[in-house]
Scaffold this motif. Sequence first.
Motif, PDB file in Angstrom:
ATOM      1  N   UNK A 185      58.108  75.957  88.319  1.00  0.00           N
ATOM      2  CA  UNK A 185      59.467  75.451  88.520  1.00  0.00           C
ATOM      3  C   UNK A 185      59.884  74.558  87.335  1.00  0.00           C
ATOM      4  N   UNK A 186      58.942  73.763  86.857  1.00  0.00           N
ATOM      5  CA  UNK A 186      59.274  72.766  85.823  1.00  0.00           C
ATOM      6  C   UNK A 186      59.358  73.357  84.415  1.00  0.00           C
ATOM      7  N   UNK A 211      56.861  67.000  71.226  1.00  0.00           N
ATOM      8  CA  UNK A 211      55.644  66.895  72.041  1.00  0.00           C
ATOM      9  C   UNK A 211      55.800  65.777  73.056  1.00  0.00           C
ATOM     10  N   UNK A 212      55.528  66.113  74.331  1.00  0.00           N
ATOM     11  CA  UNK A 212      55.475  65.100  75.397  1.00  0.00           C
ATOM     12  C   UNK A 212      54.047  65.082  75.887  1.00  0.00           C
ATOM     13  N   UNK A 237      54.748  70.186  76.617  1.00  0.00           N
ATOM     14  CA  UNK A 237      53.977  69.167  77.340  1.00  0.00           C
ATOM     15  C   UNK A 237      52.528  69.354  76.920  1.00  0.00           C
ATOM     16  N   UNK A 238      51.862  68.259  76.584  1.00  0.00           N
ATOM     17  CA  UNK A 238      50.454  68.366  76.176  1.00  0.00           C
ATOM     18  C   UNK A 238      49.602  67.509  77.094  1.00  0.00           C
ATOM     19  N   UNK A 239      48.643  68.144  77.762  1.00  0.00           N
ATOM     20  CA  UNK A 239      47.732  67.419  78.639  1.00  0.00           C
ATOM     21  C   UNK A 239      46.410  67.240  77.897  1.00  0.00           C
ATOM     22  N   UNK A 240      46.075  66.008  77.607  1.00  0.00           N
ATOM     23  CA  UNK A 240      44.783  65.694  76.990  1.00  0.00           C
ATOM     24  C   UNK A 240      44.885  65.498  75.492  1.00  0.00           C
ATOM     25  N   UNK A 254      55.859  67.042  81.995  1.00  0.00           N
ATOM     26  CA  UNK A 254      56.492  68.364  82.145  1.00  0.00           C
ATOM     27  C   UNK A 254      58.021  68.305  82.161  1.00  0.00           C
ATOM     28  N   UNK A 255      58.573  67.103  82.297  1.00  0.00           N
ATOM     29  CA  UNK A 255      60.045  66.975  82.408  1.00  0.00           C
ATOM     30  C   UNK A 255      60.742  67.650  81.222  1.00  0.00           C
TER      31      UNK A 255
END
Length: 438
Positions: free
Chosen positions: A400-401, A346-347, A314-317, A375-376
């Motif tokens: 958790x994820x 990559x999500x 998961x990539x934020x930004x 994050x899924x």
Amino acid sequence: MRLAIVGTGYVGLVTGTCFADCGNTVVCIDKDSSKIDGLLQGKIPIYEPGLQELVERNAREGRLSFTTDLPKGISAAEVVFVCVGTPQSADGSADLSIVFEVIRSIGEHVNGPKIVVIKSTVPVGTNDRALEMLKHAKHPVSLASNPEFLKEGAAIDDCLRPDRIVVGVREQATADTLKTLYAPFLRTEKPFLSMSPSSAEMTKYAANAMLATKISFINEMANLCERAGADINDVRRGMGHDARIGFQFLFPGAGYGGSCFPKDIRAVISMANNLGSGSSLMLAVDQVNEDQKHVLGQKIKNQYPNGITGKTFAIWGLAFKPRTDDIREAPALVLVNMLLAAGANCQVHDPEAMPNVKRLLGDQISYAAGPLQALECADALVIVTEWSEFRSPDFALLAQKLKDKVIFDGRNLYEPKSVASAGLTYHSIGRVTAQAER
Ligand code: NAD
């Protein structure tokens, strides 16, 4: 005053709109007809906080208009601002072809005396070369330089409340006109600095060179801290309280990007080479930054010694910084390309930059509607841009994820202990990795 702005991008659209907002009549000109068609229908081509409503209001009240027709656009203008791009050429120098194309066109179509102002970031001597091109214009043109210092993400505020205005002029009358034009922005006694065109051109590069140097400096110290077992955040605080140093631009990260610092540093290097002057410091600043864009990727490789084929990140930004949709030279692109090349998935989520990334990378990556959706089924989370919405996540939910319970943070958004106590391993920049407390 009646103004024309040539080049309706991040600088031109913001500058034109802010001038219109002070009561000037402004025509924004661009050769990109889809951009102008969109603006005529109220569609803003870029994301910049507050810009949409300012454009709408000034267009509605008749002070701001848009055209692709340069001769018509400049015909009524007393002052014409050149705000077109000056991208990096293959040899690292600033590509001035668009600036000169516009200057030539203004020279051909000028229909009366005008002030022409180069706002684009251009190497020393550009104003002199442009003046040569205007020698045979039918009407007198006074050519000024007026570098722009706005920051994307805070551009309107920077434009309306600049720290200073720098103009390079040859005639006092031109300085006086520009001072009158800028007076509404300088009511808090901020200085209007008049100098030669060469000094104005150099001022812009020197300012960006200083800021980029601070970033590369703190990144180099961060990498040293990691090896030495020190914490860059404590070191940064210990340094920044020294009034001679200060805190600005002393945040370690995944490297600087954007449409200015990388190309401007390389333009300074090219200028120095051409003039036979040394550029060892700028070469080092550029190299440190290029290396820094790979630091997150390296941390990921170290965490997964058996490779990352099939892993999902998961990539934020994605934007090169928060509060913009600009992805030019963004560190996130370096990371995504490295992950894809290594066989990972990559999500991504970015509040504004996903359409621009989609145009570039298409379906090679998947685009999530929000940070949690990214994050899924992800194995790990990587943070590349410090958007405010990423600052206070629910770490228990993250633990958790994320299948591998690991975060790679390229912007040091969190306090390592609180992440680790939620059961997550936390890699950040210039700080010892916090191992998950289980
Ligand atoms: P940009 O790419 O967003 O905008 C440039 C615009 O010029 C585009 O809309 C393009 O279509 C238009 N254009 C190109 N050729 C043209 C032509 N012949 N006639 C009319 N329009 C034409 O660029 P930007 O980010 O706004 O940067 C412009 C300049 O300002 C650059 O020199 C940059 O270094 C400098 N600058 C940028 C920033 C920033 O944060 N973006 C800040 C300070 C200075």
